[in-house]
Design a protein around this motif. Structure first.
Motif, PDB file in Angstrom:
ATOM      1  N   SER A   1       0.729  -1.355   0.066  1.00 45.76           N
ATOM      2  CA  SER A   1      -0.002   0.081   0.143  1.00 45.76           C
ATOM      3  C   SER A   1       1.003   1.197  -0.160  1.00 45.76           C
ATOM      4  O   SER A   1       0.323   2.358   0.515  1.00 45.76           O
ATOM      5  CB  SER A   1      -0.823   0.021   1.368  1.00 45.76           C
ATOM      6  OG  SER A   1      -0.206   0.068   2.483  1.00 45.76           O
ATOM      7  N   GLY A   2       2.086   1.173  -0.681  1.00 49.34           N
ATOM      8  CA  GLY A   2       2.836   2.342  -0.612  1.00 49.34           C
ATOM      9  C   GLY A   2       3.628   2.592   0.663  1.00 49.34           C
ATOM     10  O   GLY A   2       4.291   1.660   1.123  1.00 49.34           O
ATOM     11  N   ASN A   3       3.676   3.872   1.164  1.00 50.01           N
ATOM     12  CA  ASN A   3       4.404   4.044   2.475  1.00 50.01           C
ATOM     13  C   ASN A   3       3.639   3.540   3.789  1.00 50.01           C
ATOM     14  O   ASN A   3       4.279   3.607   4.709  1.00 50.01           O
ATOM     15  CB  ASN A   3       4.411   5.567   2.624  1.00 50.01           C
ATOM     16  CG  ASN A   3       5.258   5.983   1.477  1.00 50.01           C
ATOM     17  OD1 ASN A   3       6.178   5.214   1.019  1.00 50.01           O
ATOM     18  ND2 ASN A   3       5.243   7.120   1.057  1.00 50.01           N
ATOM     19  N   GLU A   4       2.202   3.190   3.660  1.00 51.61           N
ATOM     20  CA  GLU A   4       1.547   2.753   4.980  1.00 51.61           C
ATOM     21  C   GLU A   4       1.761   1.545   5.364  1.00 51.61           C
ATOM     22  O   GLU A   4       2.186   1.215   6.441  1.00 51.61           O
ATOM     23  CB  GLU A   4       0.019   2.879   4.697  1.00 51.61           C
ATOM     24  CG  GLU A   4      -0.404   4.562   4.739  1.00 51.61           C
ATOM     25  CD  GLU A   4       0.252   5.253   3.491  1.00 51.61           C
ATOM     26  OE1 GLU A   4       0.053   4.752   2.289  1.00 51.61           O
ATOM     27  OE2 GLU A   4       0.651   6.584   3.968  1.00 51.61           O
TER      28      GLU A   4
ATOM     29  N   ARG B   1      -3.643   0.741  10.584  1.00 49.36           N
ATOM     30  CA  ARG B   1      -2.729   1.051  11.880  1.00 49.36           C
ATOM     31  C   ARG B   1      -1.411   1.378  11.172  1.00 49.36           C
ATOM     32  O   ARG B   1      -0.830   0.098  10.754  1.00 49.36           O
ATOM     33  CB  ARG B   1      -2.600  -0.127  12.768  1.00 49.36           C
ATOM     34  CG  ARG B   1      -4.153  -0.212  13.343  1.00 49.36           C
ATOM     35  CD  ARG B   1      -4.147  -1.271  14.764  1.00 49.36           C
ATOM     36  NE  ARG B   1      -5.260  -1.304  15.435  1.00 49.36           N
ATOM     37  CZ  ARG B   1      -6.358  -2.547  15.134  1.00 49.36           C
ATOM     38  NH1 ARG B   1      -6.035  -2.992  14.220  1.00 49.36           N
ATOM     39  NH2 ARG B   1      -7.577  -2.306  15.793  1.00 49.36           N
ATOM     40  N   TYR B   2      -0.844   2.305  11.445  1.00 52.84           N
ATOM     41  CA  TYR B   2       0.555   2.646  10.961  1.00 52.84           C
ATOM     42  C   TYR B   2       1.373   3.622  11.895  1.00 52.84           C
ATOM     43  O   TYR B   2       0.652   4.293  12.696  1.00 52.84           O
ATOM     44  CB  TYR B   2       0.612   3.063   9.375  1.00 52.84           C
ATOM     45  CG  TYR B   2      -0.002   4.523   9.346  1.00 52.84           C
ATOM     46  CD1 TYR B   2       1.030   5.625   9.028  1.00 52.84           C
ATOM     47  CD2 TYR B   2      -1.347   4.672   9.306  1.00 52.84           C
ATOM     48  CE1 TYR B   2       0.142   6.915   8.973  1.00 52.84           C
ATOM     49  CE2 TYR B   2      -1.959   5.800   9.075  1.00 52.84           C
ATOM     50  CZ  TYR B   2      -1.208   7.073   9.005  1.00 52.84           C
ATOM     51  OH  TYR B   2      -1.923   8.328   8.818  1.00 52.84           O
ATOM     52  N   SER B   3       2.690   3.723  11.517  1.00 58.54           N
ATOM     53  CA  SER B   3       3.624   4.475  12.440  1.00 58.54           C
ATOM     54  C   SER B   3       4.434   5.171  11.533  1.00 58.54           C
ATOM     55  O   SER B   3       4.687   5.048  10.439  1.00 58.54           O
ATOM     56  CB  SER B   3       4.571   3.671  13.305  1.00 58.54           C
ATOM     57  OG  SER B   3       5.277   2.904  12.373  1.00 58.54           O
TER      58      SER B   3
ATOM     59  N   ARG C   1       1.949   6.527  16.668  1.00 56.94           N
ATOM     60  CA  ARG C   1       1.150   5.487  15.992  1.00 56.94           C
ATOM     61  C   ARG C   1      -0.112   6.356  15.523  1.00 56.94           C
ATOM     62  O   ARG C   1      -0.868   7.115  16.264  1.00 56.94           O
ATOM     63  CB  ARG C   1       0.854   4.593  17.006  1.00 56.94           C
ATOM     64  CG  ARG C   1       2.090   3.959  17.405  1.00 56.94           C
ATOM     65  CD  ARG C   1       2.546   2.677  16.535  1.00 56.94           C
ATOM     66  NE  ARG C   1       1.504   1.646  16.434  1.00 56.94           N
ATOM     67  CZ  ARG C   1       1.721   0.610  15.362  1.00 56.94           C
ATOM     68  NH1 ARG C   1       2.772   0.550  14.641  1.00 56.94           N
ATOM     69  NH2 ARG C   1       0.657  -0.447  15.217  1.00 56.94           N
ATOM     70  N   TYR C   2      -0.790   5.542  14.175  1.00 58.67           N
ATOM     71  CA  TYR C   2      -1.759   6.390  14.044  1.00 58.67           C
ATOM     72  C   TYR C   2      -2.900   5.015  13.564  1.00 58.67           C
ATOM     73  O   TYR C   2      -2.405   4.038  13.294  1.00 58.67           O
ATOM     74  CB  TYR C   2      -1.694   7.096  12.662  1.00 58.67           C
ATOM     75  CG  TYR C   2      -0.703   8.282  12.888  1.00 58.67           C
ATOM     76  CD1 TYR C   2      -0.998   9.686  13.425  1.00 58.67           C
ATOM     77  CD2 TYR C   2       0.725   8.099  12.578  1.00 58.67           C
ATOM     78  CE1 TYR C   2      -0.338  10.582  13.230  1.00 58.67           C
ATOM     79  CE2 TYR C   2       1.467   9.124  12.626  1.00 58.67           C
ATOM     80  CZ  TYR C   2       0.969  10.462  13.162  1.00 58.67           C
ATOM     81  OH  TYR C   2       1.937  11.530  13.286  1.00 58.67           O
ATOM     82  N   ASN C   3      -4.173   5.444  13.765  1.00 60.47           N
ATOM     83  CA  ASN C   3      -5.429   4.801  13.518  1.00 60.47           C
ATOM     84  C   ASN C   3      -6.241   5.447  12.602  1.00 60.47           C
ATOM     85  O   ASN C   3      -6.723   6.256  12.786  1.00 60.47           O
ATOM     86  CB  ASN C   3      -6.112   4.227  14.674  1.00 60.47           C
ATOM     87  CG  ASN C   3      -5.247   3.104  15.474  1.00 60.47           C
ATOM     88  OD1 ASN C   3      -4.359   2.661  15.017  1.00 60.47           O
ATOM     89  ND2 ASN C   3      -5.735   3.050  16.654  1.00 60.47           N
ATOM     90  N   GLU C   4      -6.439   4.792  11.399  1.00 55.90           N
ATOM     91  CA  GLU C   4      -7.321   5.284  10.065  1.00 55.90           C
ATOM     92  C   GLU C   4      -8.386   4.478  10.112  1.00 55.90           C
ATOM     93  O   GLU C   4      -8.112   3.224   9.320  1.00 55.90           O
ATOM     94  CB  GLU C   4      -6.370   5.951   8.844  1.00 55.90           C
ATOM     95  CG  GLU C   4      -5.237   6.715   9.214  1.00 55.90           C
ATOM     96  CD  GLU C   4      -6.044   8.188   9.502  1.00 55.90           C
ATOM     97  OE1 GLU C   4      -7.147   8.381   9.372  1.00 55.90           O
ATOM     98  OE2 GLU C   4      -5.001   9.084   9.751  1.00 55.90           O
TER      99      GLU C   4
END
Length: 225
Positions: A60-63, A143-145, A154-157
């Motif tokens: 998914s690219g950078n994620e 979920r990615y950092s 940390r991020y949740n989208e």
């Protein structure tokens, strides 16, 4: 010709007509029962219902990029295919430490993508194989950092996306006995239930896109036998 001769011919003619009607009724009766038997056989034909298990890789690219596991339940009527799909993409955890030597823990705690999707498409059967293409709507959780100035965040989208998939699978062309122990030992009577294997190209388009390819293993009734 004498009166007795005419009388005898008249009796023979009446008997022939009688047997003709009996034969005619017998023919239509047999034809009706044959048609009913055929219709009964068609009604009792198995449904097309099967499940798939996916192992592959996604990007998914950078994620999030990594190992992908998936499950789908499928139902086909005519050429219309209805699918529920669950997909999990796991990226390697750079901070796994000593757990990384066990391989599986290496994918726990890193970036990930969860997807639950409903899809509709078309499926075309070619004796012992099938090709399908589907699209629909999905609910995704990413979920990615990110590291900013040496500090990790940390991020949740959560977002709605348009999932898609292209499948090509092989399965048994006719009813056979189901085999256990890696297909070595046959058991039971010939059945429509069986395995399948093939390739899946999949992904989704949304706020965060991802694409993947993997091997598909299935169980169920893959065509009408």
């Amino acid at each position: 010709m004498s009166f007795e001769g005419y009388f005898l011919l008249d009796l023979i003619e009446k008997a022939m007509k009688k047997y003709y009607y009996v034969i005619l009724v017998f023919f239509f009766t047999c034809n009706s029962f044959a048609q009913k038997e055929k219709d009964s056989t068609e009604v009792k034909s198995n449904p097309i219902v099967y499940v798939d298990f996916l192992v592959g890789a996604s990007n998914s690219g950078n994620e999030v990029n990594g190992l992908t596991f998936g499950f789908s339940a499928n139902y086909q009527i005519n050429k219309d295919l209805f699918t529920f799909r669950s997909t999990y993409v796991a990226e390697t955890n750079p901070d796994a430490g000593l757990a990384s030597v066990l391989i599986v823990p290496l994918f726990i705690g890193g970036d990930s993508l969860n997807e639950f999707a409903l899809l509709y498409g078309k499926r075309f059967i070619f004796n012992g194989s099938a090709l399908s293409i589907s699209a629909g709507v999905s609910s995704n959780l990413l979920r990615y950092s990110r590291t900013v100035d040496g500090e990790k965040f940390r991020y949740n989208e959560s977002y709605i996306a348009v999932p898609f998939e292209l499948n090509f699978n092989f399965f048994k062309a006719k009813k056979k006995r189901f085999r256990v122990l890696y297909g070595i030992i046959p058991v039971g009577q010939p059945t429509a239930f069986g395995r399948s294997f093939g390739v899946k190209i999949f992904g989704s388009l949304g706020e965060f896109n991802y694409f993947g390819v993997g091997l598909n293993l299935g169980l169920g009734w893959h065509k009408k036998y």
